[in-house]
Design a protein around this motif. Structure first.
Motif: not given
Length: 448
Positions: A173-183, A355-364, A417-422
């Motif tokens: 149930h990978r989809d649910l797992f990733h929807a719960v963590l930081a969800g 996956p649901l934690l939003r991150r800015p662009a860039g590595e650092r 909606r803008a926060h989560f983007g794609h």
């Protein structure tokens, strides 16, 4: 079977129980729940959700109660108090720990350290609940190397908004797992988590390194976050004389215990003020529990119970170098000098996996937390500080920054909606599948 009135209405719930569920650590938003349930098992949570869904009765989980802006509250609905789901057991041979959603991180530390083990990442404040931290993601001093607290989860037992009990992981149930963590609690309530463990050091050496120049501070913090000399790296901005700010790196290295640490090797190439550096050796447990002393002081002074309009942002490091000094120089932030704390944490984008934690662009990246305390009995002052949070958030967003949702910032559905983007459409599909009645954790305001 227990009737619906007993499960979700509880008109006889003690007034103190309802009042506690109507408040949180932020002390900004108050919502009057209809009822409070304190389950002892996943089956009892299933009963509540199975009855609440078709009746469109909103439901929210409460762990340690450390939400800042009413995210875990529910007006006219049912609060599920996870406090009795606090069992914690370590399986040292498998290097995992199983903890109930209501267990505190202090319990996790105690049980894991008894076996010489520790989660790779722990939140700074150990008084929060396991479930509460995992729903937002969770950061700690080792996040630059190991990612989120949520990234250490092997498996979750959850109950979905339809009342279905599911065990999920990266394999099941990978989809649910990733929807719960930081969800943000939108698809299911966590009942139990299985956490990865690693060997714990007995001793650590802690360095506090002081800087006047923010550019030098960020340069050194970046260097420390990208090599292996320290297991934990974090920082602060502290008020200095004349209205300026100094910057402090706190870096921790495991201590071998047999030979002295080579300080020159660890910090000899850094640009801090050597006249002010502080070096001390601690047991690893002392280091982990260091915020407890500050908490005791704040409880005695009464500051712990005042409103906490905190703001946390994730920024690209190049944006942080200019934005942080500019924000701290803003007149709206002057209260931070006397009633607050500014935390800075270096991060590597590749280490953050939920996956649901939003991150800015860039590595650092850099995590900026403005941890204010507002005067009591001053609602207008609190509103001004919340408005100031929103202004800083807008300023950061223009530079590609993103909000860490455990913040006191008003957010409308279009903001989310803008926060989560794609990722928004995927979260919406998961919501439709696992919580089609949209009863779970409405306090974030994600949906209309």
């Amino acid at each position: 079977m227990t009737g619906i009135s007993e499960l979700v209405s509880r008109p006889d719930a003690p007034a103190a129980e309802l009042a506690r569920a109507a408040d949180d650590f932020g002390h900004i938003v108050t919502s009057r729940p209809l009822s409070v349930r304190t389950p002892r098992s996943a089956a009892e949570i299933q009963d509540v959700l199975a009855h609440a869904g078709p009746r469109r009765l909103p439901v929210s989980a409460r762990g340690g109660g450390y939400a800042l802006y009413g995210q875990g509250q529910v007006d006219g609905g049912c609060v599920v108090d996870m406090g009795r789901l606090d069992g914690t057991r370590c399986l040292p041979a498998e290097r995992v720990l199983v903890a109930g959603a209501g267990a505190l991180w202090s319990d996790v530390v105690r049980v894991a350290l008894a076996e010489g083990l520790t989660p790779p990442v722990l939140p700074d404040h150990l008084g929060g609940s396991v479930g509460g931290v995992l729903t937002t993601g969770g950061f700690g001093g080792s996040s630059h190397r190991c990612g989120l607290v949520a990234d250490q989860v092997r498996e979750l037992d959850v109950v979905t908004g339809t009342g279905e009990a599911v065990t999920c992981s990266r394999e099941r149930h990978r989809d649910l797992f990733h929807a719960v963590l930081a969800g943000l609690g939108q698809c299911a309530l966590i009942v139990r988590a299985t956490l990865h463990l690693m060997p714990a050091p007995a001793l650590v050496r802690r360095y506090r390194l002081y800087y006047e120049d923010p550019a030098a501070y960020f340069t050194d913090q970046r260097r420390l976050s990208r090599d292996d000399r320290f297991s934990h790296v974090s920082g602060q901005a502290r008020p200095a004389l004349g209205g300026s700010w100094d910057y402090v790196i706190e870096a921790v290295a495991p201590h071998p215990g047999r030979l002295p640490c080579d300080d020159a090797l660890l910090i000899g190439d850094l640009a801090h003020d050597r006249d002010l550096e502080e070096i001390e050796d601690l047991s690893y447990e002392e280091y982990l529990r260091r915020p407890a002393r500050d908490e005791r002081i704040l409880r005695v002074t009464g500051e712990w119970s005042r409103p906490h309009p905190w703001l946390t942002l994730l920024l690209a490091e190049e944006a942080a170098v200019s934005l942080v000094p500019a924000v701290l120089g803003d007149t709206a932030q002057h209260g931070l000098r006397t009633c607050g704390m500014v935390q800075l944490r270096p991060l590597e984008r590749a280490a953050l996996r939920a996956p649901l934690l939003r991150r800015p662009a860039g590595e650092r990246l850099c995590l900026l937390s403005l941890m204010r305390t507002a005067p009591p009995q001053d609602p207008d002052g609190v509103r001004r500080l919340v408005a100031a949070n929103r202004a800083v958030y807008e300023r950061a967003r223009e530079l590609g920054g993103v909000l860490y949702p455990a913040s006191a910032v008003p957010m409308a559905p279009e903001d989310w909606r803008a926060h989560f983007g794609h990722a928004y459409d995927g979260l919406a599909r998961a919501k439709e599948q696992y919580d089609p009645y949209r009863i779970l954790t409405r306090g974030y305001g994600l949906w209309r």
